[in-house]
Design an enzyme around this catalytic site. Structure first.
Site, PDB file in Angstrom:
ATOM      1  N   ASP A  12      -2.653   4.783   0.277  1.00  0.00           N
ATOM      2  CA  ASP A  12      -1.319   4.986  -0.265  1.00  0.00           C
ATOM      3  C   ASP A  12      -0.347   4.772   0.898  1.00  0.00           C
ATOM      4  OD1 ASP A  12       0.812   6.061  -2.014  1.00  0.00           O
ATOM      5  OD2 ASP A  12       0.727   7.765  -0.635  1.00  0.00           O
ATOM      6  N   ASP A  14       3.563   5.798   1.029  1.00  0.00           N
ATOM      7  CA  ASP A  14       4.582   6.815   1.277  1.00  0.00           C
ATOM      8  C   ASP A  14       3.975   8.196   1.423  1.00  0.00           C
ATOM      9  OD1 ASP A  14       6.902   5.015   0.955  1.00  0.00           O
ATOM     10  OD2 ASP A  14       6.103   4.806  -1.068  1.00  0.00           O
ATOM     11  N   ASP A 171      -1.692  11.325  -0.347  1.00  0.00           N
ATOM     12  CA  ASP A 171      -0.986  12.559  -0.010  1.00  0.00           C
ATOM     13  C   ASP A 171      -0.525  13.332  -1.232  1.00  0.00           C
ATOM     14  OD1 ASP A 171       2.441  12.229  -0.082  1.00  0.00           O
ATOM     15  OD2 ASP A 171       1.147  10.527  -0.533  1.00  0.00           O
TER      16      ASP A 171
END
Length: 240
Positions: A12, A14, A171
């Site tokens: 991922d 961001d 995240d």
């Protein structure tokens, strides 16, 4: 020969590779203020971590009764975010080391993100990560964003890799859910510490409750080396 065999790693972007959430928050705060919604807070922004920009502005339109169309809000937020992202986006140092370590061993890697293709390209170029991360999938390019598995499955397809041989770094809870739905292992590094008990994170093979402060390139690498590909990737392994 790499110690990681046939593994591929999907990142991922961001909050995982780069600390871009402050830019997303500021872009959103400015756009909402311009449309008559003052005092948008960081706590409110945290609700949207891991959700695509298109879905976010759709929720805003409904919740705040905004007159602008979803398309107008989407375009405006992307423009503002790109201005901020080009000026200042930092890669997490240990994530950069991890990418470089995997690249040195020839491990196939990809980025699968809810951001627009333009935003992903700008950040990867600006941070220098584009040198190692050339396979990129945006949620704009698939039918459904996270928590659906589409972006991760498309990344595996482009890498020519079996999803069961992929490890995702994420995240956010929607991303962890998407990795699980794709049949991939997941290293979860929660951006919002208060969300580390979310049930989606319980599906991760490795959950680092301390987030980026707990992650190191060596820890990630050693965990990958210890994986057995003959085990069910959907079965959780360990939580420090």
């Amino acid at each position: 020969m790499s110690n990681l065999g046939t593994l591929s790693v999907i990142f991922d972007l961001d909050g995982t590779l780069v600390d871009s959430e402050p830019n997303y928050y500021e872009a959103g705060r400015q756009i909402l203020a311009e449309h008559g919604v003052p005092d948008f807070t960081w706590a409110e922004h945290e609700r949207y971590v891991g959700i695509s920009t298109l879905e976010t502005v759709g929720i805003w339109k409904r919740e705040y009764g905004l007159a602008a169309s979803v398309e107008e809000l989407f375009a405006a937020k992307n423009r503002r975010y790109l201005e901020l992202a080009r000026a200042n986006t930092a890669a997490y140092p240990e994530m950069r080391k991890f990418v470089e370590l995997l690249a040195s061993e020839g491990v196939p890697m990809a980025v699968a993100s809810g951001s627009s293709p333009e935003a992903i390209a700008a950040i990867l170029q600006g941070t220098g990560l584009a040198a190692h991360l050339r396979t990129v999938v945006s949620a704009d390019e698939v039918e459904r964003g996270k928590p659906n598995p589409d972006v991760f499955l498309e990344a595996a397809r482009r890498l020519g890799t079996d999803p069961a041989h992929c490890v995702v770094l994420e995240d956010a809870a929607p991303g962890a859910a998407a990795a699980h739905a794709a049949g991939m292992r997941c290293i979860a590094i929660p951006y919002v510490a208060a969300q580390s008990d979310a049930p989606e994170f319980a599906t991760a093979g490795l959950l680092l409750r301390g987030g980026q402060q707990e992650f190191t390139a060596r820890l990630g690498y050693d965990w990958l080396v210890g994986l057995r590909l003959d085990e069910d990737p959907r079965r959780p392994r360990s939580t420090p």
